[in-house]
Design a protein around this motif. Structure first.
Motif, short mmCIF file in Angstrom:
data_model
loop_
_atom_site.label_atom_id
_atom_site.label_comp_id
_atom_site.label_asym_id
_atom_site.label_seq_id
_atom_site.Cartn_x
_atom_site.Cartn_y
_atom_site.Cartn_z
N GLU A 1 0.81 -1.23 0.00
CA GLU A 1 0.00 0.00 0.00
C GLU A 1 0.84 1.28 0.00
OE1 GLU A 1 0.20 -1.54 4.29
OE2 GLU A 1 -0.28 -2.42 2.36
N ASP A 2 2.15 1.18 -0.01
CA ASP A 2 3.04 2.35 -0.02
C ASP A 2 3.21 2.89 -1.44
OD1 ASP A 2 3.35 1.93 2.66
OD2 ASP A 2 5.35 1.07 2.50
N ASN B 1 10.03 7.10 1.39
CA ASN B 1 11.44 7.04 1.01
C ASN B 1 12.17 5.95 1.80
OD1 ASN B 1 12.45 8.14 3.53
ND2 ASN B 1 11.87 10.18 2.80
N ASP B 2 13.46 5.82 1.57
CA ASP B 2 14.25 4.73 2.16
C ASP B 2 14.86 5.07 3.52
OD1 ASP B 2 16.15 6.54 1.37
OD2 ASP B 2 17.27 5.14 0.11
N ALA B 3 14.48 6.19 4.12
CA ALA B 3 15.10 6.63 5.38
C ALA B 3 14.87 5.66 6.54
CB ALA B 3 14.61 8.01 5.77
N PHE C 1 8.47 7.36 6.84
CA PHE C 1 9.20 8.48 6.24
C PHE C 1 8.73 8.70 4.80
CE2 PHE C 1 11.79 6.57 9.51
CZ PHE C 1 12.19 7.66 10.24
N VAL C 2 8.31 9.93 4.50
CA VAL C 2 7.83 10.25 3.15
C VAL C 2 8.61 11.42 2.58
CG1 VAL C 2 5.49 9.38 3.57
CG2 VAL C 2 6.01 11.78 3.99
N ARG D 1 12.95 28.44 -20.78
CA ARG D 1 12.23 27.60 -19.82
C ARG D 1 12.87 27.70 -18.45
NH1 ARG D 1 14.08 23.44 -23.63
NH2 ARG D 1 11.95 23.28 -24.32
N THR D 2 12.04 27.46 -17.44
CA THR D 2 12.52 27.42 -16.07
C THR D 2 11.69 26.41 -15.30
OG1 THR D 2 13.10 28.74 -14.13
CG2 THR D 2 11.03 29.29 -15.22
N GLU D 3 12.30 25.86 -14.27
CA GLU D 3 11.61 24.93 -13.39
C GLU D 3 12.14 25.14 -11.98
OE1 GLU D 3 10.28 20.26 -13.29
OE2 GLU D 3 11.75 20.90 -14.75
N LEU D 4 11.23 25.18 -11.02
CA LEU D 4 11.57 25.33 -9.61
C LEU D 4 10.96 24.14 -8.87
CD1 LEU D 4 10.58 28.37 -10.78
CD2 LEU D 4 11.67 28.98 -8.66
N ILE D 5 11.76 23.49 -8.01
CA ILE D 5 11.29 22.31 -7.28
C ILE D 5 11.67 22.44 -5.81
CG2 ILE D 5 11.51 19.81 -7.01
CD1 ILE D 5 11.96 19.63 -10.02
N TRP D 6 10.72 22.14 -4.95
CA TRP D 6 10.95 22.10 -3.51
C TRP D 6 10.78 20.66 -3.06
CZ3 TRP D 6 8.41 25.86 -6.10
CH2 TRP D 6 8.85 27.17 -5.92
N SER D 7 11.70 20.16 -2.25
CA SER D 7 11.65 18.81 -1.72
C SER D 7 11.53 18.87 -0.21
CB SER D 7 12.92 18.04 -2.11
OG SER D 7 12.98 16.80 -1.44
N ASP D 8 10.62 18.09 0.32
CA ASP D 8 10.44 17.96 1.77
C ASP D 8 10.62 16.48 2.09
OD1 ASP D 8 9.79 18.24 4.41
OD2 ASP D 8 7.65 18.48 4.08
N ARG D 9 11.80 16.10 2.56
CA ARG D 9 12.13 14.70 2.81
C ARG D 9 12.23 14.45 4.31
NH1 ARG D 9 14.90 10.06 0.80
NH2 ARG D 9 16.35 9.26 2.35
N GLN D 10 11.40 13.54 4.81
CA GLN D 10 11.47 13.14 6.22
C GLN D 10 12.56 12.10 6.38
OE1 GLN D 10 7.54 11.71 7.02
NE2 GLN D 10 6.65 13.74 7.12
N GLN D 11 13.44 12.32 7.33
CA GLN D 11 14.52 11.38 7.63
C GLN D 11 15.07 11.69 9.01
OE1 GLN D 11 17.19 12.36 4.34
NE2 GLN D 11 18.53 13.43 5.74
#
Length: 187
Positions: free
Chosen positions: A58-59, A89-91, A103-104, A130-140
């Motif tokens: 279910e993940d 994630n693999d944390a 952990f997501v 072109r431009t791209e902006l990405i924000w990452s929120d990683r729980q670990q």
């Protein structure tokens, strides 16, 4: 440019990005004042290289993308989009089984592309920005990592086989946001 932006490697899981088996649903429709709108929703198995890792069935991982396209003139158009993705994630893989999927990683993105190609001289002159902006929120452990990455590029066609282009990259790393990679490229 023949190489990928740093943000793709550092925050979106490498060259292939989110590359997993799953299902995708897309809906496109005509919006107001000649605006073309497209929405895409995807559900994946949950394993995508270094980005997402599923422990249980279910993940699953999810991706949503909303895109708007508009012709500004007969030779110029603008494409703007926003994205969201979430997956485990693999944390927690080395922890006790009951904590392994706690952990997501959440990704938020905005992208824009401006294209200019005059109809009379289309094989001789054009521009793509072109431009791209990405924000990452990683729980670990020991603490969450909040990373940002972006690139901006422009390519201009001078003649039938002559192009000039430039790109600027800035990206923190998803596992250690204090590490920053920067670069520029001219060709």
């Amino acid at each position: 440019m023949d190489d990928r932006p740093l943000v793709t490697e550092n925050l979106v899981g490498g060259e292939d990005g989110i590359d997993d088996a799953g299902i995708s649903v897309m809906r496109a429709f005509q919006g107001p004042k000649g605006l073309y709108i497209e929405g895409t929703g995807q559900v994946f198995r949950g394993d995508s290289d270094e980005l997402f890792k599923s422990v249980r069935r279910e993940d699953v991982s999810t991706v949503g993308h909303l895109r708007a396209y508009k012709d500004i003139t007969e030779s110029t158009n603008l494409d703007i989009g926003g994205s969201y993705s979430r997956g485990h994630n693999d944390a927690g893989l080395l922890l006790a089984p009951q904590f392994q999927n706690d952990f997501v990683t959440n990704l938020y993105g905005v992208d824009a592309t401006l294209r200019w190609k005059p109809l009379r001289r289309a094989i001789y002159h054009s521009f793509v920005g072109r431009t791209e902006l990405i924000w990452s929120d990683r729980q670990q452990l020991p603490s969450a990592q909040h990373a940002f990455g972006m690139y901006a590029s422009g390519d201009y066609q001078l003649a039938r086989r002559w192009f000039v282009g430039a790109r600027y990259d800035h990206s923190e790393r998803s596992r250690e946001a204090s590490l920053v990679d920067k670069g520029d490229r001219w060709c």
